[in-house]
Design a protein around this motif. Structure first.
Motif, PDB file in Angstrom:
ATOM      1  N   ALA A 137     -36.480  26.460  -9.526  1.00  0.00           N
ATOM      2  CA  ALA A 137     -37.091  27.504  -8.693  1.00  0.00           C
ATOM      3  C   ALA A 137     -37.166  27.053  -7.235  1.00  0.00           C
ATOM      4  O   ALA A 137     -36.906  27.834  -6.312  1.00  0.00           O
ATOM      5  N   ALA A 140     -33.693  27.220  -5.739  1.00  0.00           N
ATOM      6  CA  ALA A 140     -33.342  28.610  -5.428  1.00  0.00           C
ATOM      7  C   ALA A 140     -33.955  29.021  -4.092  1.00  0.00           C
ATOM      8  O   ALA A 140     -33.270  29.596  -3.236  1.00  0.00           O
ATOM      9  N   ALA A 141     -35.211  28.719  -3.885  1.00  0.00           N
ATOM     10  CA  ALA A 141     -35.882  29.082  -2.632  1.00  0.00           C
ATOM     11  C   ALA A 141     -35.292  28.323  -1.452  1.00  0.00           C
ATOM     12  O   ALA A 141     -35.041  28.907  -0.392  1.00  0.00           O
ATOM     13  N   PHE A 145     -31.657  31.842  -2.272  1.00  0.00           N
ATOM     14  CA  PHE A 145     -31.476  32.813  -3.344  1.00  0.00           C
ATOM     15  C   PHE A 145     -32.782  33.576  -3.544  1.00  0.00           C
ATOM     16  O   PHE A 145     -33.863  33.056  -3.271  1.00  0.00           O
ATOM     17  N   ALA A 146     -32.666  34.813  -4.015  1.00  0.00           N
ATOM     18  CA  ALA A 146     -33.845  35.666  -4.180  1.00  0.00           C
ATOM     19  C   ALA A 146     -34.853  35.046  -5.145  1.00  0.00           C
ATOM     20  O   ALA A 146     -36.057  35.125  -4.924  1.00  0.00           O
ATOM     21  N   ASP A 147     -34.352  34.432  -6.205  1.00  0.00           N
ATOM     22  CA  ASP A 147     -35.211  33.799  -7.196  1.00  0.00           C
ATOM     23  C   ASP A 147     -34.355  32.907  -8.093  1.00  0.00           C
ATOM     24  O   ASP A 147     -33.138  32.802  -7.915  1.00  0.00           O
ATOM     25  N   GLN A 148     -35.000  32.277  -9.054  1.00  0.00           N
ATOM     26  CA  GLN A 148     -34.323  31.358  -9.965  1.00  0.00           C
ATOM     27  C   GLN A 148     -33.229  32.064 -10.777  1.00  0.00           C
ATOM     28  O   GLN A 148     -32.151  31.508 -10.988  1.00  0.00           O
ATOM     29  N   SER A 149     -33.476  33.302 -11.189  1.00  0.00           N
ATOM     30  CA  SER A 149     -32.484  34.050 -11.961  1.00  0.00           C
ATOM     31  C   SER A 149     -31.226  34.333 -11.139  1.00  0.00           C
ATOM     32  O   SER A 149     -30.108  34.239 -11.635  1.00  0.00           O
ATOM     33  N   HIS A 150     -31.430  34.687  -9.872  1.00  0.00           N
ATOM     34  CA  HIS A 150     -30.302  34.961  -8.983  1.00  0.00           C
ATOM     35  C   HIS A 150     -29.450  33.701  -8.820  1.00  0.00           C
ATOM     36  O   HIS A 150     -28.217  33.747  -8.938  1.00  0.00           O
TER      37      HIS A 150
END
Length: 169
Positions: A137, A140-141, A145-150
């Protein structure tokens, strides 16, 4: 270092922050490197310099190879690619071109669209943080990226594994 084996070893266009050396032990490994088809047979190796876009193709007869990722021995791509620009419009303005003209020139020179190159650059930064053991996470930040899933979707689509699996080795 990584081992690749099997038939379905294809990956979409990507690049690495490191030089990649692929040594083929069995079969044939096929790439398109900077738009040029390359076949590497058993007992041979290929070096793909850092920052050079390439894709790997399936190996219908199967392949076993080892990839080494070494500190870059060549300079990064030209400064217009990696000048800290945030949008294609900004990069085009810096280069004195229209957005469309810049995108066409970029793709002709580098084999992929500038947006894709920027995404790959962010994914390579994510890989470096994951190798350091950073939380997914946070990676990602830190890499936009928008979030961990992205991050997970883009990472898996590009490298063939999830960020968690990559971090685990």
């Amino acid at each position: 270092m990584g081992t690749v084996r099997g038939h379905d070893v294809a990956l979409p266009v990507h690049f690495h922050e490191e030089d990649q050396v692929t040594m083929v032990h069995l079969g044939v490994r096929r790439f398109v490197i900077a738009g040029i088809p390359v076949e590497v047979a058993a007992g041979q190796a290929v070096r793909i310099p850092a920052g050079v876009p390439h894709l790997s193709l399936p190996s219908p007869a199967g392949v076993v190879c080892t990839n080494l990722y070494l500190p870059p021995g060549t300079p990064r791509p030209p400064a217009d690619i990696d000048a800290g620009w945030e949008t294609v419009t900004r990069a085009a303005a810096l280069a004195g071109l229209s957005r469309e003209g810049y995108s066409r020139r970029f793709k002709r020179l580098h084999g992929l669209a500038p947006q894709r190159f920027r995404l790959l650059d962010r994914l390579n930064a994510a890989r470096a943080l994951l190798r350091q053991g950073e939380a997914i996470a946070a990676v990602a930040a830190d890499t936009g990226f928008a979030d961990q899933s992205h991050l997970g979707r883009c990472f898996r689509d590009t490298f063939g594994v999830t960020p968690g699996r990559y971090r685990a080795g």
